[in-house]
Design a protein around this motif. Structure first.
Motif, PDB file in Angstrom:
ATOM      1  N   LEU A 185      12.424   2.498 -22.095  1.00  0.00           N
ATOM      2  CA  LEU A 185      13.176   1.173 -21.914  1.00  0.00           C
ATOM      3  C   LEU A 185      12.766   0.724 -20.593  1.00  0.00           C
ATOM      4  CD1 LEU A 185      15.724  -0.492 -22.506  1.00  0.00           C
ATOM      5  CD2 LEU A 185      17.192   1.122 -21.264  1.00  0.00           C
ATOM      6  N   LEU A 186      12.544   1.324 -19.533  1.00  0.00           N
ATOM      7  CA  LEU A 186      12.053   0.873 -18.275  1.00  0.00           C
ATOM      8  C   LEU A 186      10.625   0.147 -18.510  1.00  0.00           C
ATOM      9  CD1 LEU A 186      12.440   0.619 -15.440  1.00  0.00           C
ATOM     10  CD2 LEU A 186      11.491   2.806 -15.016  1.00  0.00           C
ATOM     11  N   TRP A 196      14.712  -3.066  -8.921  1.00  0.00           N
ATOM     12  CA  TRP A 196      15.524  -2.487 -10.067  1.00  0.00           C
ATOM     13  C   TRP A 196      14.821  -1.198 -10.430  1.00  0.00           C
ATOM     14  CZ3 TRP A 196      20.098  -3.093 -10.550  1.00  0.00           C
ATOM     15  CH2 TRP A 196      20.879  -4.329 -10.213  1.00  0.00           C
ATOM     16  N   THR A 197      13.464  -1.137 -10.360  1.00  0.00           N
ATOM     17  CA  THR A 197      12.820   0.112 -10.825  1.00  0.00           C
ATOM     18  C   THR A 197      13.157   1.171  -9.739  1.00  0.00           C
ATOM     19  OG1 THR A 197      10.962  -1.183 -11.777  1.00  0.00           O
ATOM     20  CG2 THR A 197      10.412   0.980 -11.198  1.00  0.00           C
ATOM     21  N   LEU A 198      12.881   0.989  -8.350  1.00  0.00           N
ATOM     22  CA  LEU A 198      13.060   2.026  -7.504  1.00  0.00           C
ATOM     23  C   LEU A 198      14.761   2.533  -7.545  1.00  0.00           C
ATOM     24  CD1 LEU A 198      11.042   0.566  -4.425  1.00  0.00           C
ATOM     25  CD2 LEU A 198      10.859   2.622  -5.975  1.00  0.00           C
ATOM     26  N   LEU A 199      15.729   1.255  -7.671  1.00  0.00           N
ATOM     27  CA  LEU A 199      16.978   1.828  -7.975  1.00  0.00           C
ATOM     28  C   LEU A 199      17.125   2.895  -9.214  1.00  0.00           C
ATOM     29  CD1 LEU A 199      19.927   1.514  -6.870  1.00  0.00           C
ATOM     30  CD2 LEU A 199      20.088  -0.524  -8.540  1.00  0.00           C
ATOM     31  N   ALA A 252      15.794   6.174  -8.225  1.00  0.00           N
ATOM     32  CA  ALA A 252      16.664   7.001  -7.209  1.00  0.00           C
ATOM     33  C   ALA A 252      17.890   7.307  -7.826  1.00  0.00           C
ATOM     34  CB  ALA A 252      16.902   5.997  -5.993  1.00  0.00           C
ATOM     35  N   VAL A 253      18.472   6.575  -8.740  1.00  0.00           N
ATOM     36  CA  VAL A 253      19.701   7.114  -9.337  1.00  0.00           C
ATOM     37  C   VAL A 253      19.383   8.320 -10.321  1.00  0.00           C
ATOM     38  CG1 VAL A 253      21.459   6.469 -11.030  1.00  0.00           C
ATOM     39  CG2 VAL A 253      21.061   4.952  -9.270  1.00  0.00           C
ATOM     40  N   GLY A 254      18.463   8.084 -10.876  1.00  0.00           N
ATOM     41  CA  GLY A 254      17.936   9.289 -12.033  1.00  0.00           C
ATOM     42  C   GLY A 254      17.501  10.574 -11.362  1.00  0.00           C
ATOM     43  N   THR A 255      16.898  10.323 -10.098  1.00  0.00           N
ATOM     44  CA  THR A 255      16.545  11.431  -9.505  1.00  0.00           C
ATOM     45  C   THR A 255      17.541  12.390  -8.780  1.00  0.00           C
ATOM     46  OG1 THR A 255      14.281  10.494  -8.851  1.00  0.00           O
ATOM     47  CG2 THR A 255      14.961  12.329  -7.736  1.00  0.00           C
ATOM     48  N   SER A 256      18.461  11.417  -8.263  1.00  0.00           N
ATOM     49  CA  SER A 256      19.895  12.068  -7.637  1.00  0.00           C
ATOM     50  C   SER A 256      20.485  12.741  -8.831  1.00  0.00           C
ATOM     51  CB  SER A 256      20.467  11.070  -6.921  1.00  0.00           C
ATOM     52  OG  SER A 256      21.016  10.200  -7.915  1.00  0.00           O
ATOM     53  N   PHE A 257      20.597  12.201  -9.894  1.00  0.00           N
ATOM     54  CA  PHE A 257      21.419  12.626 -11.184  1.00  0.00           C
ATOM     55  C   PHE A 257      20.657  14.241 -11.553  1.00  0.00           C
ATOM     56  CE2 PHE A 257      22.119  13.409 -15.575  1.00  0.00           C
ATOM     57  CZ  PHE A 257      23.397  13.178 -15.669  1.00  0.00           C
ATOM     58  N   LEU A 258      19.288  14.161 -11.476  1.00  0.00           N
ATOM     59  CA  LEU A 258      18.765  15.351 -11.823  1.00  0.00           C
ATOM     60  C   LEU A 258      18.800  16.501 -10.749  1.00  0.00           C
ATOM     61  CD1 LEU A 258      15.644  13.873 -13.527  1.00  0.00           C
ATOM     62  CD2 LEU A 258      17.104  14.947 -14.712  1.00  0.00           C
TER      63      LEU A 258
END
Length: 118
Positions: free
Chosen positions: A62-63, A102-105, A108-114
């Motif tokens: 999607l990205l 938007w890519t970095l956001l 960042a959200v995905g990394t913090s989630f993981l």
């Protein structure tokens, strides 16, 4: 090669056929993007909390699809107005900053989630 395509029944599309094909491609892209979004949500909200392993394929696809669409759109619009003295094209940095933000956001959200799951 032209003669082979002509014998097979291929020809250049007229304006109406091009418009219909473009609209069909837009609808199919939206459908695929929505399906990948739903798949990514399913992976992160259903599979992971139940002990499954997070599959990053839908999120990455999607990205990548979004970035390719924005990049090609910028490239085509710049190519269309190249050499036109009346039109002042925006800087490449101004076009790339929202995509980069938007890519970095998302990363960042995905990394913090993981990292929060470990």
């Amino acid at each position: 090669m032209k003669h082979l395509f002509a014998k097979l029944g291929f020809r250049k599309m007229d304006e109406m056929e091009r418009s219909i094909a473009l609209r069909a491609q837009a609808y199919s892209f939206r459908f695929v993007a929505a399906a990948l979004f739903v798949w990514a949500l399913y992976e992160s909200w259903v599979v992971v909390p139940n002990g499954g392993r997070l599959d990053l394929k839908p999120s990455l696809l999607l990205l990548t699809a979004g970035l390719v669409q924005v990049g090609v759109q910028q490239w085509l619009s710049r190519r269309a107005v190249a050499g036109d003295e009346e039109y002042r094209e925006p800087s490449l940095l101004a076009a790339a900053l929202p995509v980069l933000f938007w890519t970095l956001l998302i990363l960042a959200v995905g990394t913090s989630f993981l990292l929060g799951r470990r």
